[in-house]
Design a protein around this motif. Structure first.
Motif, PDB file in Angstrom:
ATOM      1  N   LYS A  33     134.112  37.380  11.342  1.00  0.00           N
ATOM      2  CA  LYS A  33     134.930  36.208  11.001  1.00  0.00           C
ATOM      3  C   LYS A  33     135.520  36.448   9.621  1.00  0.00           C
ATOM      4  O   LYS A  33     134.948  37.183   8.825  1.00  0.00           O
ATOM      5  CB  LYS A  33     134.080  34.937  10.958  1.00  0.00           C
ATOM      6  CG  LYS A  33     133.453  34.540  12.279  1.00  0.00           C
ATOM      7  CD  LYS A  33     132.635  33.274  12.091  1.00  0.00           C
ATOM      8  CE  LYS A  33     132.036  32.789  13.380  1.00  0.00           C
ATOM      9  NZ  LYS A  33     132.975  32.138  14.263  1.00  0.00           N
ATOM     10  N   ASP A  34     136.648  35.808   9.324  1.00  0.00           N
ATOM     11  CA  ASP A  34     137.143  35.935   7.954  1.00  0.00           C
ATOM     12  C   ASP A  34     136.305  35.015   7.059  1.00  0.00           C
ATOM     13  O   ASP A  34     135.507  34.215   7.537  1.00  0.00           O
ATOM     14  CB  ASP A  34     138.645  35.677   7.848  1.00  0.00           C
ATOM     15  CG  ASP A  34     139.062  34.237   8.099  1.00  0.00           C
ATOM     16  OD1 ASP A  34     138.278  33.313   7.826  1.00  0.00           O
ATOM     17  OD2 ASP A  34     140.194  34.038   8.567  1.00  0.00           O
ATOM     18  N   LYS A  36     136.922  32.417   5.154  1.00  0.00           N
ATOM     19  CA  LYS A  36     137.089  30.969   5.309  1.00  0.00           C
ATOM     20  C   LYS A  36     136.385  30.462   6.569  1.00  0.00           C
ATOM     21  O   LYS A  36     135.757  29.411   6.550  1.00  0.00           O
ATOM     22  CB  LYS A  36     138.568  30.597   5.348  1.00  0.00           C
ATOM     23  CG  LYS A  36     139.238  30.719   4.014  1.00  0.00           C
ATOM     24  CD  LYS A  36     140.698  30.341   4.082  1.00  0.00           C
ATOM     25  CE  LYS A  36     141.368  30.586   2.738  1.00  0.00           C
ATOM     26  NZ  LYS A  36     142.797  30.294   2.773  1.00  0.00           N
ATOM     27  N   PRO A  68     136.727  36.951  -2.122  1.00  0.00           N
ATOM     28  CA  PRO A  68     137.776  37.774  -1.527  1.00  0.00           C
ATOM     29  C   PRO A  68     138.577  36.996  -0.481  1.00  0.00           C
ATOM     30  O   PRO A  68     138.054  36.101   0.169  1.00  0.00           O
ATOM     31  CB  PRO A  68     136.991  38.900  -0.861  1.00  0.00           C
ATOM     32  CG  PRO A  68     135.697  38.262  -0.478  1.00  0.00           C
ATOM     33  CD  PRO A  68     135.415  37.259  -1.582  1.00  0.00           C
ATOM     34  N   ASP A  69     139.848  37.346  -0.344  1.00  0.00           N
ATOM     35  CA  ASP A  69     140.659  36.799   0.748  1.00  0.00           C
ATOM     36  C   ASP A  69     140.390  37.586   2.021  1.00  0.00           C
ATOM     37  O   ASP A  69     140.347  37.029   3.104  1.00  0.00           O
ATOM     38  CB  ASP A  69     142.153  36.865   0.407  1.00  0.00           C
ATOM     39  CG  ASP A  69     142.509  35.901  -0.715  1.00  0.00           C
ATOM     40  OD1 ASP A  69     141.910  34.807  -0.773  1.00  0.00           O
ATOM     41  OD2 ASP A  69     143.376  36.253  -1.530  1.00  0.00           O
ATOM     42  N   THR A  70     140.233  38.890   1.851  1.00  0.00           N
ATOM     43  CA  THR A  70     139.934  39.759   2.987  1.00  0.00           C
ATOM     44  C   THR A  70     138.730  40.624   2.628  1.00  0.00           C
ATOM     45  O   THR A  70     138.483  40.916   1.453  1.00  0.00           O
ATOM     46  CB  THR A  70     141.130  40.670   3.343  1.00  0.00           C
ATOM     47  OG1 THR A  70     141.456  41.446   2.195  1.00  0.00           O
ATOM     48  CG2 THR A  70     142.328  39.862   3.794  1.00  0.00           C
ATOM     49  N   ILE A  71     138.015  41.039   3.635  1.00  0.00           N
ATOM     50  CA  ILE A  71     136.843  41.883   3.457  1.00  0.00           C
ATOM     51  C   ILE A  71     137.283  43.345   3.476  1.00  0.00           C
ATOM     52  O   ILE A  71     137.994  43.768   4.377  1.00  0.00           O
ATOM     53  CB  ILE A  71     135.811  41.630   4.580  1.00  0.00           C
ATOM     54  CG1 ILE A  71     135.407  40.151   4.615  1.00  0.00           C
ATOM     55  CG2 ILE A  71     134.600  42.530   4.432  1.00  0.00           C
ATOM     56  CD1 ILE A  71     134.819  39.627   3.339  1.00  0.00           C
ATOM     57  N   LYS A  72     136.853  44.090   2.467  1.00  0.00           N
ATOM     58  CA  LYS A  72     137.190  45.509   2.385  1.00  0.00           C
ATOM     59  C   LYS A  72     135.972  46.330   2.785  1.00  0.00           C
ATOM     60  O   LYS A  72     134.854  46.033   2.351  1.00  0.00           O
ATOM     61  CB  LYS A  72     137.622  45.866   0.965  1.00  0.00           C
ATOM     62  CG  LYS A  72     138.883  45.155   0.531  1.00  0.00           C
ATOM     63  CD  LYS A  72     139.220  45.466  -0.897  1.00  0.00           C
ATOM     64  CE  LYS A  72     140.423  44.646  -1.320  1.00  0.00           C
ATOM     65  NZ  LYS A  72     140.634  44.651  -2.760  1.00  0.00           N
TER      66      LYS A  72
END
Length: 96
Positions: A33-34, A36, A68-72
């Protein structure tokens, strides 16, 4: 047991493991999941539990502590949580 935990009522002491169990489930969901969506999932779990009131749940980069906005990939993250059990504030964290 910490002095904070010793002040919990028996009811709150019995339900307190829900906090860590939810963190472990969130860790399993991490990456599927992202950020948020995962935060919303945790919030939903606590709305079902009338004895615990979620103050916050957040995921942060371990080095910068920024959300983070996105997971790296190959980056370390940590989830932080604060919950009220009556008037006692309980905190925990777990590495993702």
């Amino acid at each position: 047991m910490s002095s904070r935990n010793a002040r919990l009522t028996k009811e709150h002491r019995d339900v307190a493991p829900f906090i860590y169990k939810t963190l472990k489930k969130a860790k399993k969901k991490f990456g599927t999941k992202d950020v948020k969506e995962l935060v919303q999932w945790v919030e939903k779990q606590f709305k079902k539990n009338s004895l615990l009131e979620l103050e916050y749940f957040t995921i942060a980069d371990e080095k910068t502590l920024k959300t983070p906005d996105t997971i790296k990939p190959n980056q370390k993250y940590r989830a932080f949580i604060a919950v009220f059990a009556g008037d006692i504030r309980l905190i925990d964290n777990i590495g993702f």
